[in-house]
Design an enzyme around this catalytic site. Structure first.
Site, PDB file in Angstrom:
ATOM      1  N   ASP A 197      43.455  -1.852   3.873  1.00 24.55           N
ATOM      2  CA  ASP A 197      42.469  -1.376   2.900  1.00 24.55           C
ATOM      3  C   ASP A 197      42.790  -1.993   1.540  1.00 24.55           C
ATOM      4  OD1 ASP A 197      41.720   0.116   5.064  1.00 24.55           O
ATOM      5  OD2 ASP A 197      41.704   2.052   4.026  1.00 24.55           O
ATOM      6  N   LYS A 250      33.575   3.270   5.265  1.00 25.02           N
ATOM      7  CA  LYS A 250      34.622   4.292   5.285  1.00 25.02           C
ATOM      8  C   LYS A 250      34.477   5.155   4.046  1.00 25.02           C
ATOM      9  CE  LYS A 250      39.656   5.040   5.157  1.00 25.02           C
ATOM     10  NZ  LYS A 250      40.989   4.404   5.224  1.00 25.02           N
ATOM     11  N   LYS A 277      34.819   0.604   1.657  1.00 30.72           N
ATOM     12  CA  LYS A 277      35.403   1.946   1.521  1.00 30.72           C
ATOM     13  C   LYS A 277      35.129   2.467   0.118  1.00 30.72           C
ATOM     14  CE  LYS A 277      39.990   4.185   1.574  1.00 30.72           C
ATOM     15  NZ  LYS A 277      41.426   3.975   1.846  1.00 30.72           N
TER      16      LYS A 277
END
Length: 220
Positions: A91, A183, A154
């Site tokens: 991430d 996400k 995300k």
């Protein structure tokens, strides 16, 4: 009707003061509830990789966390080391400073990270910190992320003024390419929140409340 929450949840603890016992507990919970993933700081990836080896839990760590303004070379090295340590997914925090300065560099950085991840059969998500973006900026970022070839966008690090919102997810869903997943993370503490975010278009949920959500689900 959504699937069982555990199939979406990335069980997460990225607190600065977590200790080895916290990691042991997270690993045990991730295996017990068969969560989709476990998201932890880079320092603990090697330990977790050993202990998750016989499970289906995806091991996730962060890169350029939490502000994203490190040099690209530093982030690439972080990715390389995390892959060596056994991570499955990364991430990466977008360079919001460069983006807001009108630079094309964030897209280049994302593409470099995606290429490295994919060469090693890993997934790359990009954290865009929606709390710091206007609607217009988020739309631009969605296109940037899509063009860079990353796997997921995300919402949040958990360190800004707020986490994921339904509006964030709806904007993302409308503006990312079909091959990019979403996400949602930051402030997700209940089963109802999880359901609403999934229904809006999120495919992964990053939360430190995974166990509580599963208990709520089983009590329904």
């Amino acid at each position: 009707m959504i699937a069982s929450p555990n199939t979406y949840i990335e069980h997460t603890n990225l607190k600065v003061d977590l200790i080895d016992r916290d990691i042991d507990q997270l690993i045990a919970e991730a295996k017990s509830y068969d969560f989709k993933g476990l998201c932890i700081p880079p320092f603990w990836v090697k330990k977790a990789s050993r202990e998750l080896a016989q499970s289906n839990v995806q091991l996730v760590t962060v890169v350029g966390f939490p502000f994203g303004y490190q040099r690209t070379e530093t982030k690439i090295k972080e990715i390389e080391l995390a892959i060596q340590d056994g991570v499955d997914e990364l991430d990466l925090v977008m360079n919001i400073s460069a983006f807001k300065s009108g630079m094309n560099w964030p897209k280049i950085e994302m593409a470099k990270g995606a290429q490295l991840a994919h060469e090693n059969n890993k997934l790359l998500k990009v954290i865009v910190e929606t709390a710091l973006l206007s609607v217009e900026e988020l739309v631009i970022v969605c296109k940037t992320v899509s063009d860079a070839g990353v796997d997921f966008i995300k919402t949040s690090t958990g360190y800004a003024s707020r986490g994921a919102s339904i509006q964030d997810i709806e904007i993302m869903k409308e503006n990312i390419s079909p091959n990019v997943g979403i996400k949602a993370s930051g402030g997700i503490q209940s089963l109802e929140q999880l359901k609403r975010l999934i229904e809006a278009g999120a495919e992964r949920i990053g939360t430190s409340s995974g166990v509580a959500i599963m208990k709520e689900y089983r009590d329904e």
